[in-house]
Scaffold this motif. Structure first.
Motif, PDB file in Angstrom:
ATOM      1  N   SER A  17       0.819  -1.215   0.000  1.00 53.58           N
ATOM      2  CA  SER A  17       0.000   0.000   0.000  1.00 53.58           C
ATOM      3  C   SER A  17       0.852   1.264   0.000  1.00 53.58           C
ATOM      4  CB  SER A  17      -0.924   0.005   1.221  1.00 53.58           C
ATOM      5  OG  SER A  17      -0.193   0.190   2.428  1.00 53.58           O
ATOM      6  N   ARG A  18       2.132   1.148   0.403  1.00 57.51           N
ATOM      7  CA  ARG A  18       3.018   2.316   0.459  1.00 57.51           C
ATOM      8  C   ARG A  18       3.920   2.404  -0.763  1.00 57.51           C
ATOM      9  NH1 ARG A  18       0.200   5.083   2.116  1.00 57.51           N
ATOM     10  NH2 ARG A  18       1.846   6.669   2.124  1.00 57.51           N
ATOM     11  N   ILE A  19       3.813   1.446  -1.685  1.00 50.02           N
ATOM     12  CA  ILE A  19       4.612   1.455  -2.916  1.00 50.02           C
ATOM     13  C   ILE A  19       3.657   1.495  -4.109  1.00 50.02           C
ATOM     14  CG2 ILE A  19       6.335   0.249  -4.307  1.00 50.02           C
ATOM     15  CD1 ILE A  19       7.251  -1.191  -1.773  1.00 50.02           C
ATOM     16  N   ALA A  20       3.805   2.492  -4.941  1.00 49.95           N
ATOM     17  CA  ALA A  20       2.984   2.595  -6.149  1.00 49.95           C
ATOM     18  C   ALA A  20       3.841   2.245  -7.363  1.00 49.95           C
ATOM     19  CB  ALA A  20       2.398   3.988  -6.304  1.00 49.95           C
ATOM     20  N   VAL A  21       3.243   1.502  -8.284  1.00 50.52           N
ATOM     21  CA  VAL A  21       3.980   1.036  -9.458  1.00 50.52           C
ATOM     22  C   VAL A  21       3.231   1.413 -10.725  1.00 50.52           C
ATOM     23  CG1 VAL A  21       4.979  -0.949 -10.636  1.00 50.52           C
ATOM     24  CG2 VAL A  21       4.887  -0.913  -8.133  1.00 50.52           C
ATOM     25  N   VAL A  22       3.954   2.001 -11.677  1.00 49.99           N
ATOM     26  CA  VAL A  22       3.407   2.245 -13.010  1.00 49.99           C
ATOM     27  C   VAL A  22       4.194   1.376 -13.976  1.00 49.99           C
ATOM     28  CG1 VAL A  22       2.977   3.922 -14.836  1.00 49.99           C
ATOM     29  CG2 VAL A  22       2.765   4.616 -12.435  1.00 49.99           C
ATOM     30  N   LEU A  23       3.515   0.355 -14.509  1.00 45.99           N
ATOM     31  CA  LEU A  23       4.195  -0.594 -15.379  1.00 45.99           C
ATOM     32  C   LEU A  23       4.166  -0.130 -16.833  1.00 45.99           C
ATOM     33  CD1 LEU A  23       2.755  -3.901 -13.886  1.00 45.99           C
ATOM     34  CD2 LEU A  23       5.024  -2.938 -13.492  1.00 45.99           C
ATOM     35  N   GLN A  24       5.071  -0.659 -17.611  1.00 50.92           N
ATOM     36  CA  GLN A  24       5.116  -0.343 -19.044  1.00 50.92           C
ATOM     37  C   GLN A  24       3.854  -0.860 -19.740  1.00 50.92           C
ATOM     38  OE1 GLN A  24       8.637  -1.715 -20.999  1.00 50.92           O
ATOM     39  NE2 GLN A  24       7.867  -1.321 -23.047  1.00 50.92           N
ATOM     40  N   ASP A  25       3.429  -2.062 -19.364  1.00 49.37           N
ATOM     41  CA  ASP A  25       2.207  -2.637 -19.914  1.00 49.37           C
ATOM     42  C   ASP A  25       1.066  -2.306 -18.959  1.00 49.37           C
ATOM     43  OD1 ASP A  25       0.344  -4.042 -21.334  1.00 49.37           O
ATOM     44  OD2 ASP A  25       0.965  -6.009 -20.581  1.00 49.37           O
ATOM     45  N   VAL A  26       0.387  -1.206 -19.219  1.00 45.67           N
ATOM     46  CA  VAL A  26      -0.661  -0.718 -18.319  1.00 45.67           C
ATOM     47  C   VAL A  26      -1.912  -1.578 -18.471  1.00 45.67           C
ATOM     48  CG1 VAL A  26      -2.131   1.236 -17.715  1.00 45.67           C
ATOM     49  CG2 VAL A  26       0.244   1.615 -18.393  1.00 45.67           C
ATOM     50  N   PHE A  27      -2.449  -2.016 -17.339  1.00 42.38           N
ATOM     51  CA  PHE A  27      -3.685  -2.801 -17.358  1.00 42.38           C
ATOM     52  C   PHE A  27      -4.826  -1.947 -16.816  1.00 42.38           C
ATOM     53  CE2 PHE A  27      -6.986  -5.632 -16.030  1.00 42.38           C
ATOM     54  CZ  PHE A  27      -6.933  -6.692 -16.924  1.00 42.38           C
ATOM     55  N   LEU A  28      -5.882  -1.806 -17.615  1.00 43.37           N
ATOM     56  CA  LEU A  28      -7.082  -1.111 -17.176  1.00 43.37           C
ATOM     57  C   LEU A  28      -8.260  -2.079 -17.240  1.00 43.37           C
ATOM     58  CD1 LEU A  28      -6.762   2.371 -18.975  1.00 43.37           C
ATOM     59  CD2 LEU A  28      -6.028   1.747 -16.672  1.00 43.37           C
ATOM     60  N   PHE A  29      -9.155  -1.952 -16.267  1.00 35.20           N
ATOM     61  CA  PHE A  29     -10.329  -2.816 -16.224  1.00 35.20           C
ATOM     62  C   PHE A  29     -11.440  -2.229 -17.097  1.00 35.20           C
ATOM     63  CE2 PHE A  29      -8.063  -3.555 -12.252  1.00 35.20           C
ATOM     64  CZ  PHE A  29      -8.030  -4.943 -12.206  1.00 35.20           C
TER      65      PHE A  29
ATOM     66  N   PRO B 220       1.842   7.441  -2.423  1.00 35.04           N
ATOM     67  CA  PRO B 220       2.789   6.443  -1.934  1.00 35.04           C
ATOM     68  C   PRO B 220       4.032   7.092  -1.326  1.00 35.04           C
ATOM     69  CG  PRO B 220       3.070   6.718  -4.275  1.00 35.04           C
ATOM     70  CD  PRO B 220       1.926   7.606  -3.887  1.00 35.04           C
ATOM     71  N   ASP B 221       4.730   6.298  -0.533  1.00 38.87           N
ATOM     72  CA  ASP B 221       6.024   6.750   0.001  1.00 38.87           C
ATOM     73  C   ASP B 221       7.148   6.405  -0.973  1.00 38.87           C
ATOM     74  OD1 ASP B 221       4.899   7.651   2.462  1.00 38.87           O
ATOM     75  OD2 ASP B 221       4.811   5.581   3.155  1.00 38.87           O
ATOM     76  N   ILE B 222       6.949   5.345  -1.738  1.00 36.70           N
ATOM     77  CA  ILE B 222       7.942   4.901  -2.722  1.00 36.70           C
ATOM     78  C   ILE B 222       7.233   4.728  -4.058  1.00 36.70           C
ATOM     79  CG2 ILE B 222       9.539   3.048  -3.380  1.00 36.70           C
ATOM     80  CD1 ILE B 222       9.873   2.452  -0.386  1.00 36.70           C
ATOM     81  N   LEU B 223       7.874   5.201  -5.108  1.00 38.20           N
ATOM     82  CA  LEU B 223       7.278   5.144  -6.435  1.00 38.20           C
ATOM     83  C   LEU B 223       8.199   4.374  -7.376  1.00 38.20           C
ATOM     84  CD1 LEU B 223       4.888   6.269  -8.170  1.00 38.20           C
ATOM     85  CD2 LEU B 223       6.404   8.153  -8.769  1.00 38.20           C
ATOM     86  N   VAL B 224       7.610   3.486  -8.160  1.00 37.78           N
ATOM     87  CA  VAL B 224       8.366   2.722  -9.146  1.00 37.78           C
ATOM     88  C   VAL B 224       7.736   2.955 -10.502  1.00 37.78           C
ATOM     89  CG1 VAL B 224       9.195   0.461  -9.851  1.00 37.78           C
ATOM     90  CG2 VAL B 224       8.931   0.981  -7.420  1.00 37.78           C
ATOM     91  N   LEU B 225       8.539   3.391 -11.479  1.00 36.78           N
ATOM     92  CA  LEU B 225       8.022   3.713 -12.807  1.00 36.78           C
ATOM     93  C   LEU B 225       8.771   2.951 -13.887  1.00 36.78           C
ATOM     94  CD1 LEU B 225       7.810   7.632 -12.599  1.00 36.78           C
ATOM     95  CD2 LEU B 225       6.000   5.993 -12.102  1.00 36.78           C
ATOM     96  N   ASP B 226       7.967   2.349 -14.769  1.00 37.64           N
ATOM     97  CA  ASP B 226       8.539   1.840 -16.011  1.00 37.64           C
ATOM     98  C   ASP B 226       7.984   2.772 -17.081  1.00 37.64           C
ATOM     99  OD1 ASP B 226       9.423   0.551 -18.223  1.00 37.64           O
ATOM    100  OD2 ASP B 226       8.842  -1.456 -17.575  1.00 37.64           O
ATOM    101  N   GLU B 227       8.740   3.835 -17.398  1.00 33.94           N
ATOM    102  CA  GLU B 227       8.176   4.937 -18.168  1.00 33.94           C
ATOM    103  C   GLU B 227       8.482   4.847 -19.661  1.00 33.94           C
ATOM    104  OE1 GLU B 227      11.844   6.495 -18.815  1.00 33.94           O
ATOM    105  OE2 GLU B 227      10.710   8.309 -18.417  1.00 33.94           O
ATOM    106  N   ALA B 228       8.164   3.665 -20.226  1.00 33.41           N
ATOM    107  CA  ALA B 228       8.382   3.462 -21.666  1.00 33.41           C
ATOM    108  C   ALA B 228       7.470   4.359 -22.481  1.00 33.41           C
ATOM    109  CB  ALA B 228       8.117   1.999 -22.029  1.00 33.41           C
ATOM    110  N   THR B 229       7.967   4.827 -23.601  1.00 34.37           N
ATOM    111  CA  THR B 229       7.173   5.723 -24.459  1.00 34.37           C
ATOM    112  C   THR B 229       7.134   5.237 -25.897  1.00 34.37           C
ATOM    113  OG1 THR B 229       9.129   7.086 -24.817  1.00 34.37           O
ATOM    114  CG2 THR B 229       7.622   7.764 -23.065  1.00 34.37           C
TER     115      THR B 229
END
Length: 589
Positions: free
Chosen positions: A419-431, A500-509
């Motif tokens: 809950s304190r780590i947010a992740v943005v993945l390269q392959d974004v999944f939306l419902f 979040p306190d910690i952020l992880v990004l896979d910022e592919a473009t």
């Protein structure tokens, strides 16, 4: 887990299923009582017919005949009411039990490691959670109680027959061993056949689900004909599996019908001769035996059919319990709640492999101080995304340790850590839901006003409002109504509102238009501001602004430092990567 193929009926598996019925024991006993009443009322009708023929029709007692006809009508109505209650509550019980098992299964699947899903077919898992569940429900609604009711009816019928005429009873009973033996063979054959059917259904579901999900690739590479041929082959196996069950049915039921017809003929022949001869057998008894012999043999045929339903349910239960008995969850033995983390991260000699004996990370060590942004660069397969997976404990490391604020991540409770780590993945999944629900994931603590404010802060509010319905715009399955850049912007906002306190990004473009890329760059700068961030960097702008760059190659950190420090290393890995990959990008800036 016991193997259902080894016997016609798995008693231990059945006992396990029955435990789910304990919380509905009042309904269970009510259905059992209804089954008894259905059997008794069914047997009462032919016996009353015997009395009507022998005592009233033969003796021309019109008043008595009228009374008994009315009494038979009352018995018929009571039988109908009992049948209605039996069918409704048996089905209610079955649906209630599969609801409980499905919830238990889904909760269990939510705890699985990512490795389990890496090695599992989504189509097969969907089959277990949907189709197999319905089969389990049919154990109670169409199998168990129906079989019990039919067996009870047969016992009562046999008892009444013996009391009425043991001679006619022997004629009827002499045919029973043939039907019983045929039924036993039929049950065993159908058990094997239905195991094959469920396997082919799962394979078919898996194939169709994967091809529909990957239809774009199929059409891009003109694989339509190839996939069609594969589907035809799988569908043919599915057909053969079902035809095997049809074949067994087509053999058994004519044999049972023939035996029943022979029995009726023998009863009429022998009973008629005894009646004509003035023996103790009366005309009403012959009528009763004709009807009761059908009531004795019909349940046998129905029991075989219902046993098929029971067997299919047991096969399905075996598969579902196979998943429930799978231990593939991350150990959550932590006692420390991750709250208000400073964000100091330390990897200490971490080694990891997705497969046994095949490590993808080798003794990785690095530190990230609170508030720092580090960029991880390297070739595909270098191990960049693996670091992200390990930080969130999607997988267990082979050796070493990962610490946050000096505490091993294993000591934090799993839910509080994630809950304190947010992740943005390269392959974004939306419902397949609205943008608003995809952002909040239906977290009641996140208000719509907070979402709007966050969207304005990272500069994507106007983009969302430009869509039909704004935040209530439905993005459909996997977000297909949005471009890849738009999906990534939604993922950035989803991470940002979680604070979040910690952020992880896979910022592919890749495949992102220039306007979306600019928005993503602005969003990246905003959400990384003031918090510890790990960025798998694909853009030179992000790499330059990072406080530290980790350069990875073949699962190892080969260099680390700032952009300027790394460029000063003649022949260095980063300098070579920069000259090959990033030089052209810098010239366009």
């Amino acid at each position: 887990m016991s193997n259902t193929k080894g016997s016609a009926f798995d008693l231990s598996l059945f006992k396990r299923l029955m435990k789910h019925a304990h919380r509905y024991k009042t309904t269970f006993y009510g259905v059992a009582l209804a089954a008894i009443l259905v059997s008794l009322f069914a047997v009462a009708r032919p016996y009353m017919l015997k009395i009507t023929v022998d005592d009233y029709i033969t003796h021309k007692d019109y008043n008595g005949l009228l009374f008994f006809v009315v009494l038979m009508l009352v018995v018929l109505i009571c039988g109908v009411i009992s049948q209605l209650a039996f069918i409704y509550y048996a089905n209610w019980l079955g649906q209630s039990i599969i609801k409980d098992i499905r919830i238990q299964l889904f909760r269990h699947m939510l705890q699985f490691k990512m490795k389990y899903y890496d090695n599992s077919s989504i189509g097969i898992l969907v089959t277990r959670a949907v189709s197999d569940m319905q089969r389990i429900g049919e154990i109670f609604s169409q199998g168990l109680f129906m079989i019990v009711s039919d067996l009870l009816q047969m016992v009562v019928v046999a008892t009444v027959m013996l009391i009425t005429s043991w001679k006619l009873s022997l004629i009827v009973f002499s045919v029973l061993p043939v039907i019983l033996y045929a039924t036993r063979l039929f049950q065993k054959a159908m058990k094997i056949a239905f195991t094959d059917v469920r396997a082919q259904v799962a394979n078919l579901n898996s194939f169709v689900q994967e091809r529909i999900s990957g239809m774009k690739i199929v059409q891009l590479y003109t694989r339509e004909e190839t996939e069609y041929e594969k589907f035809t082959e799988i569908n043919q196996k599915h057909k053969k599996a079902w035809l095997k069950t049809v074949w067994y049915n087509s053999i058994f039921f004519p044999i049972a019908e023939l035996a029943s017809s022979v029995t009726i003929g023998l009863v009429v022949w022998y009973g008629g001769l005894r009646t004509i001869a003035g023996d103790e057998i009366e005309l009403g008894s012959i009528f009763m035996f004709i009807e009761m012999s059908q009531m004795l043999f019909r349940p046998l045929r129905q029991i075989a059919d219902k046993f098929n339903t029971l067997q299919m349910g047991m096969v399905a239960a075996h598969r579902v319990y196979g998943i429930l008995d799978t231990e593939s969850s991350i150990e959550d033995k932590g006692t420390v709640a991750a709250e208000d983390l400073q964000g100091n991260i330390s990897f200490r000699d971490v080694s990891f492999g997705y497969l046994a004996g095949e490590e993808v990370l080798h003794d990785i060590s690095f530190d990230v101080k609170s508030g720092q942004t580090i960029a991880i660069v390297g070739a595909t397969g270098a191990g960049k995304s693996t670091i992200v997976n390990l930080l969130n404990r999607f997988y267990e490391i082979n050796s070493g340790d990962i610490l946050i604020d000096g505490t091993s991540i294993k000591e934090y409770t799993l839910s509080s850590l994630r809950s304190r780590i947010a992740v943005v993945l390269q392959d974004v999944f939306l419902f397949a839901d609205t943008i608003y629900h995809n952002i909040t994931l239906k977290n009641p603590e996140i208000t719509e006003a907070q979402v709007h404010e966050a969207a304005k802060a990272i500069g994507i509010h106007d983009f969302i409002m430009s869509l039909p319905g704004g935040y209530q715009y439905n993005v459909k399955e996997r977000g297909t109504m949005l471009s890849s850049g738009q999906r990534q912007l939604i993922a950035f906002l989803r991470a940002y509102v979680s604070n979040p306190d910690i952020l992880v990004l896979d910022e592919a473009t890749s495949s992102v238009d220039s306007h979306s890329e600019k928005l993503i760059q602005n969003a990246t700068e905003k959400i990384t501001e003031g918090r510890t961030s790990i960025v798998i960097a694909h853009r030179l702008a992000t790499i330059k602004k990072a406080d530290k760059i980790l350069v990875m190659d073949s699962g190892e950190v080969v260099e680390s430092g700032t952009h300027r420090e790394l460029l000063k290393k003649d022949g260095g890995y980063y300098k070579n990567l920069y000259e090959v990959q990033f030089m052209a990008e810098e010239e366009t800036l």
